[in-house]
Design an enzyme around this catalytic site. Structure first.
Site, PDB file in Angstrom:
ATOM      1  N   GLU A 105      38.470  39.390  26.338  1.00  0.00           N
ATOM      2  CA  GLU A 105      38.010  40.903  26.189  1.00  0.00           C
ATOM      3  C   GLU A 105      36.402  41.078  26.281  1.00  0.00           C
ATOM      4  O   GLU A 105      35.904  40.337  25.606  1.00  0.00           O
ATOM      5  CB  GLU A 105      38.880  41.660  25.020  1.00  0.00           C
ATOM      6  CG  GLU A 105      38.409  43.116  24.863  1.00  0.00           C
ATOM      7  CD  GLU A 105      39.383  43.723  23.892  1.00  0.00           C
ATOM      8  OE1 GLU A 105      38.989  44.971  23.684  1.00  0.00           O
ATOM      9  OE2 GLU A 105      40.113  43.222  23.269  1.00  0.00           O
ATOM     10  N   ASP A 107      33.666  44.346  25.693  1.00  0.00           N
ATOM     11  CA  ASP A 107      33.897  45.732  25.376  1.00  0.00           C
ATOM     12  C   ASP A 107      32.577  46.598  25.517  1.00  0.00           C
ATOM     13  O   ASP A 107      31.439  45.880  24.821  1.00  0.00           O
ATOM     14  CB  ASP A 107      34.317  45.868  23.934  1.00  0.00           C
ATOM     15  CG  ASP A 107      35.741  45.222  23.631  1.00  0.00           C
ATOM     16  OD1 ASP A 107      36.727  45.415  24.581  1.00  0.00           O
ATOM     17  OD2 ASP A 107      36.127  44.991  22.630  1.00  0.00           O
ATOM     18  N   GLU A 109      32.291  50.022  23.728  1.00  0.00           N
ATOM     19  CA  GLU A 109      32.976  51.074  22.874  1.00  0.00           C
ATOM     20  C   GLU A 109      31.978  51.865  22.398  1.00  0.00           C
ATOM     21  O   GLU A 109      30.911  51.722  21.758  1.00  0.00           O
ATOM     22  CB  GLU A 109      33.653  50.555  21.787  1.00  0.00           C
ATOM     23  CG  GLU A 109      34.919  49.554  22.091  1.00  0.00           C
ATOM     24  CD  GLU A 109      35.592  49.091  21.206  1.00  0.00           C
ATOM     25  OE1 GLU A 109      36.812  49.271  21.092  1.00  0.00           O
ATOM     26  OE2 GLU A 109      35.153  48.177  20.305  1.00  0.00           O
ATOM     27  N   THR A 123      29.511  46.955  21.026  1.00  0.00           N
ATOM     28  CA  THR A 123      29.874  45.954  21.937  1.00  0.00           C
ATOM     29  C   THR A 123      30.656  44.835  21.481  1.00  0.00           C
ATOM     30  O   THR A 123      30.135  44.416  20.243  1.00  0.00           O
ATOM     31  CB  THR A 123      28.752  45.230  23.027  1.00  0.00           C
ATOM     32  OG1 THR A 123      27.793  44.475  21.914  1.00  0.00           O
ATOM     33  CG2 THR A 123      27.787  46.335  23.421  1.00  0.00           C
ATOM     34  N   ASN A 124      31.543  44.055  21.990  1.00  0.00           N
ATOM     35  CA  ASN A 124      32.196  43.105  21.347  1.00  0.00           C
ATOM     36  C   ASN A 124      32.775  41.936  22.419  1.00  0.00           C
ATOM     37  O   ASN A 124      33.017  42.625  23.613  1.00  0.00           O
ATOM     38  CB  ASN A 124      33.294  43.598  20.274  1.00  0.00           C
ATOM     39  CG  ASN A 124      33.940  42.660  19.508  1.00  0.00           C
ATOM     40  OD1 ASN A 124      33.426  41.366  19.480  1.00  0.00           O
ATOM     41  ND2 ASN A 124      34.977  42.889  18.724  1.00  0.00           N
ATOM     42  N   ARG A 133      32.453  39.421  17.496  1.00  0.00           N
ATOM     43  CA  ARG A 133      31.219  39.180  17.986  1.00  0.00           C
ATOM     44  C   ARG A 133      30.456  40.387  18.227  1.00  0.00           C
ATOM     45  O   ARG A 133      29.980  40.880  19.227  1.00  0.00           O
ATOM     46  CB  ARG A 133      31.170  38.160  19.170  1.00  0.00           C
ATOM     47  CG  ARG A 133      31.856  37.267  19.193  1.00  0.00           C
ATOM     48  CD  ARG A 133      32.114  36.285  20.121  1.00  0.00           C
ATOM     49  NE  ARG A 133      32.580  34.924  20.303  1.00  0.00           N
ATOM     50  CZ  ARG A 133      33.844  34.503  20.129  1.00  0.00           C
ATOM     51  NH1 ARG A 133      34.495  35.529  19.997  1.00  0.00           N
ATOM     52  NH2 ARG A 133      34.106  33.168  20.064  1.00  0.00           N
ATOM     53  N   GLU A 134      30.607  41.424  17.108  1.00  0.00           N
ATOM     54  CA  GLU A 134      29.954  42.839  17.465  1.00  0.00           C
ATOM     55  C   GLU A 134      28.414  42.803  17.498  1.00  0.00           C
ATOM     56  O   GLU A 134      27.807  42.178  16.624  1.00  0.00           O
ATOM     57  CB  GLU A 134      30.395  43.716  16.291  1.00  0.00           C
ATOM     58  CG  GLU A 134      31.803  43.970  16.349  1.00  0.00           C
ATOM     59  CD  GLU A 134      32.643  42.839  15.094  1.00  0.00           C
ATOM     60  OE1 GLU A 134      31.911  42.016  15.072  1.00  0.00           O
ATOM     61  OE2 GLU A 134      33.790  43.319  15.037  1.00  0.00           O
ATOM     62  N   TRP A 197      38.149  53.894  11.975  1.00  0.00           N
ATOM     63  CA  TRP A 197      37.298  52.777  12.296  1.00  0.00           C
ATOM     64  C   TRP A 197      35.908  52.904  13.008  1.00  0.00           C
ATOM     65  O   TRP A 197      34.950  52.691  12.502  1.00  0.00           O
ATOM     66  CB  TRP A 197      37.915  51.752  13.044  1.00  0.00           C
ATOM     67  CG  TRP A 197      36.949  50.654  13.350  1.00  0.00           C
ATOM     68  CD1 TRP A 197      36.713  49.535  12.789  1.00  0.00           C
ATOM     69  CD2 TRP A 197      36.496  50.599  14.856  1.00  0.00           C
ATOM     70  NE1 TRP A 197      35.553  48.968  13.889  1.00  0.00           N
ATOM     71  CE2 TRP A 197      35.671  49.300  14.851  1.00  0.00           C
ATOM     72  CE3 TRP A 197      36.699  51.412  15.892  1.00  0.00           C
ATOM     73  CZ2 TRP A 197      34.927  49.195  16.174  1.00  0.00           C
ATOM     74  CZ3 TRP A 197      36.012  51.204  17.288  1.00  0.00           C
ATOM     75  CH2 TRP A 197      35.107  49.924  17.343  1.00  0.00           C
ATOM     76  N   GLY A 201      35.346  55.737   8.205  1.00  0.00           N
ATOM     77  CA  GLY A 201      36.417  56.361   7.563  1.00  0.00           C
ATOM     78  C   GLY A 201      36.165  57.856   7.399  1.00  0.00           C
ATOM     79  O   GLY A 201      37.307  58.461   7.029  1.00  0.00           O
TER      80      GLY A 201
END
Length: 289
Positions: A105, A107, A109, A123-124, A133-134, A197, A201
């Site tokens: 994957e 990403d 986001e 990103t990940n 791996r953010e 998330w 929160g």
């Protein structure tokens, strides 16, 4: 405006001009490459099906996916994010092999914000089901005011994340060091949904709903995977596999380092201490000289 910011903006505009395409290859109708994924009642096609509006309300989010799976390519989408207070709203553009525990994957986001908390570009990368791996960025523009280009370059040498032609993240393949990526063909996905998330929160503000994200540019420059063997997608017959795309060019390297050394770059998993052993190899290759 100070000199460093002026220099950054000038370099940004040069990069944008260098990425203008000679042909309008991406101006194709939605149905040529994509289908609805879920929440079809919350998806509208506009402008002769050359724009998709994904809506999140209290009943549902929505999303779409590519018809085909791909092994390499240049994946790009023009996106305008939801305005107003979009706390806990998550808009996405990503590649994924499947939903299983061993998925690959990549990403983009977009984590919604408000007047006190600007939106975040998250990103990940998942390899064989392992993420973590953010890397995160603040925007240097208002992503809710207009459309902007978000691009993923995927070839056997590296993955590159671009924003409006500016490379912000490079993930080098490290097969020679015991690592690897892209073991499975992936489809293109775009969604809008909500989860705490995405806001640390803080709950979503439904008073500002419905939340609408807009997508354009439905052309796909990529190698369609014909089987589980992805080696044909590394062929030099595809322009994104040419040697000049094996690394950033000098102008791109300067833009990349400007972003990475600026206040726009706000989080990097490689700086976590202690760093997990499985990430040590890939984190050695983040410096672009």
């Amino acid at each position: 405006m100070n000199f460093s910011r002026l220099a950054f903006l000038l370099l940004f505009f040069i990069l944008v001009l260098s990425h203008v395409k000679s042909a309008d290859w991406d101006n194709v109708p939605f149905e040529q490459n994509y289908v609805s994924l879920w929440g079809q009642q919350n998806m509208r096609l506009l402008d002769q099906n050359r724009e998709a509006q994904l809506t999140l309300d209290q009943n549902s989010g929505s999303g779409f996916q590519s018809i085909q799976s791909f092994g390499s390519g240049w994946f790009s989408m023009r996106i305008k994010l939801p305005p107003k207070d979009s706390t806990a709203v998550i808009t996405t553009f990503y590649l994924i092999s499947d939903k299983g525990p061993t998925r690959d994957e990549i990403d983009f986001e977009f984590l919604g914000g408000n007047l006190n908390q600007p939106p975040i570009l998250h990103t990940n990368i998942y390899i064989n089901g392992q993420g973590g791996r953010e890397q995160q960025f603040h925007f240097w523009f208002d992503p809710t005011a207009d459309f902007h280009d978000y691009t993923l370059l995927l070839n056997e040498k590296h993955i590159v994340f671009f924003v409006d032609g500016t490379p912000i993240r490079v993930f080098k393949n490290s097969k020679d060091k015991g690592g690897s990526y892209r073991t499975q063909a992936m489809k293109v996905y775009a969604t809008i949904w909500t989860h705490p998330w995405g806001s640390g929160g803080v709950p979503i503000n439904w008073n500002d709903s419905p939340f609408e994200a807009h997508y354009r540019s439905f052309g796909i420059n990529a190698c369609q995977a014909q089987s589980t063997n992805l080696q044909p997608c590394d062929s030099s017959m595809y322009w994104w596999n040419a040697q000049k795309f094996w690394e950033l060019n000098p102008l791109q390297k300067q833009a990349y380092n400007n972003i990475r050394n600026s206040s726009y770059f706000i989080y990097d998993y490689c700086t976590k201490q202690p760093l997990s052993p499985e990430y040590q190899v890939e984190c050695q290759g983040l410096s672009i000289d």
